[in-house]
Design a protein around this motif. Sequence first.
Motif, PDB file in Angstrom:
ATOM      1  N   ARG A  68      47.386  58.301 -55.771  1.00 41.18           N
ATOM      2  CA  ARG A  68      45.991  58.546 -56.114  1.00 41.18           C
ATOM      3  C   ARG A  68      45.126  58.195 -54.912  1.00 41.18           C
ATOM      4  O   ARG A  68      45.503  57.379 -54.080  1.00 41.18           O
ATOM      5  N   ALA A  69      43.974  58.805 -54.812  1.00 39.83           N
ATOM      6  CA  ALA A  69      43.012  58.461 -53.766  1.00 39.83           C
ATOM      7  C   ALA A  69      42.176  57.291 -54.262  1.00 39.83           C
ATOM      8  O   ALA A  69      41.516  57.383 -55.295  1.00 39.83           O
ATOM      9  N   THR A  70      42.220  56.176 -53.531  1.00 38.06           N
ATOM     10  CA  THR A  70      41.558  54.954 -53.991  1.00 38.06           C
ATOM     11  C   THR A  70      40.326  54.588 -53.169  1.00 38.06           C
ATOM     12  O   THR A  70      39.465  53.859 -53.651  1.00 38.06           O
ATOM     13  N   SER A  71      40.243  55.064 -51.917  1.00 36.81           N
ATOM     14  CA  SER A  71      39.123  54.675 -51.061  1.00 36.81           C
ATOM     15  C   SER A  71      39.075  55.616 -49.867  1.00 36.81           C
ATOM     16  O   SER A  71      40.092  56.243 -49.507  1.00 36.81           O
ATOM     17  N   LEU A  72      37.896  55.752 -49.250  1.00 38.42           N
ATOM     18  CA  LEU A  72      37.778  56.528 -48.024  1.00 38.42           C
ATOM     19  C   LEU A  72      36.771  55.876 -47.086  1.00 38.42           C
ATOM     20  O   LEU A  72      35.924  55.079 -47.517  1.00 38.42           O
ATOM     21  N   ALA A  73      36.868  56.243 -45.802  1.00 41.67           N
ATOM     22  CA  ALA A  73      35.910  55.791 -44.796  1.00 41.67           C
ATOM     23  C   ALA A  73      35.714  56.923 -43.795  1.00 41.67           C
ATOM     24  O   ALA A  73      36.653  57.682 -43.511  1.00 41.67           O
ATOM     25  N   VAL A  74      34.495  57.050 -43.272  1.00 37.64           N
ATOM     26  CA  VAL A  74      34.141  58.098 -42.320  1.00 37.64           C
ATOM     27  C   VAL A  74      33.752  57.446 -41.005  1.00 37.64           C
ATOM     28  O   VAL A  74      33.002  56.457 -40.981  1.00 37.64           O
ATOM     29  N   GLN A  75      34.253  58.008 -39.897  1.00 40.02           N
ATOM     30  CA  GLN A  75      33.963  57.467 -38.566  1.00 40.02           C
ATOM     31  C   GLN A  75      33.561  58.600 -37.636  1.00 40.02           C
ATOM     32  O   GLN A  75      34.267  59.611 -37.540  1.00 40.02           O
ATOM     33  N   ALA A  76      32.425  58.463 -36.962  1.00 45.10           N
ATOM     34  CA  ALA A  76      32.011  59.438 -35.948  1.00 45.10           C
ATOM     35  C   ALA A  76      32.892  59.280 -34.724  1.00 45.10           C
ATOM     36  O   ALA A  76      33.153  58.160 -34.280  1.00 45.10           O
TER      37      ALA A  76
END
Length: 443
Positions: free
Chosen positions: A238-246
């Motif tokens: 399952r997808a539990t968390s995400l983060a975005v980075q430039a």
Amino acid sequence: MLVLLVNDHLLKQAHPGLVTGKLSDVAGLVVAPALLALLLWRRADLVATVLTGALFTAVKTTETGAELASQAWTFVAGPSRVLADPTDLLALPALALAWWVRRRTLHHPASARWRIIVTTPLALIAVTATGAVMPPPSAEAVEVDGAGRVTVHTDTSMDWVSQDGGRTWTERTGEDTRRPAQSAQCVPGQATRCYRLAATRMAVEQSDDAGVTWRPSWEPSAGELKRLTRQYDSSGVRATSLAVQAQGGGHVVVVASGMAGITVRDASGTWRHAGWPGATSAEVDTGPERNVAIFLAACMLFAGAGAGLRQYTVAYTGSALTACLGLLLLLSDDNSLPYSYYAPGMPFSTLGLLMILAGVVGSIVLGWAGRPRPVPAAIGVLASPLVYGAVHLPFTGWAKGTPDSYGVAFAFAVLLTGLVVLASAAAIRNDARRADPDHHAGP
């Protein structure tokens, strides 16, 4: 009872879902009153049927009933978990079938003692549940710190760190400074582009208007998702968390995918499932399909040999059925917890081996004494490995990604197996016609 044995110990493992789940409830409700009646006084069929329905309703509609059932099943068959599910009450009409079967038996002589001795243990085995193994590590949260490092936290003491936007990863001892898992984030410096985890499935959605509207950005195909659940665990993928980075004029998205590890969107916009970096990917478990293939191949072998018998056909069928049921127990035990460690009595594998030995010896003796025709026996020997290949090979290809769809692999397996069985049956029938003098004599 045979339906319950095959469904719970083979089909449920190969095709878990609504059909096999409800079929298990229906078959269990047909078998349970007869088993319960053995513990009650003579002619207590009505009491056993009503009590079965009441207990089943209590277990499926209350948490207390489900917990008590879990404890009872754990004592009988090893660690087990019974869940309350009111939709299972749709199977209650099966009690009418159990009552109808019992009423019909009243017009026949009482069952021989040996039938009760043989069928009671098999019925008890049929209604026991399988357990689960300890799960692998799970990626639970992702964060980007001020130094530009992306850290994926797991539910163990080890975390994964990337300093190049998810291209390479280094394992390190986890720290207790992690922030709560986040399910949505916008691109730093680009507030109109945002990403979020889908609410009801393993997927990521993106928005180009600061979250006003959303569209799919990434989602595994149905075949890929099923392969992941076979590699790990259906509840843990399952997808539990995400983060975005430039990064580099673009941005990367890193998703914690539970037991499946890490999923990354690179700066070019390409999504890839990285899994657990540096570790060999777990093999897709096709054990349930393999076990079905072995079981059907054995049945084909015995059927071919028995089709050409001139005598002792009924006795041979009983011996062959004993061997096949023993094989079913042995294969079932291969995918379950070692019952002998948790419950008293004979483990399934030992009972299965004894049944196989008795069934094979009986089949050989009766087959030899029954003056078999050689052609059907030869057809059974040749068709047995063909049945195994017809069932298992499509799923072996699916495990490697070709075909991608599990449904297509299943259709191929059914089609190929059907062709082998029909061709074998036609050849055996043709041999029987040639061997029948009345067929050649004509009117």
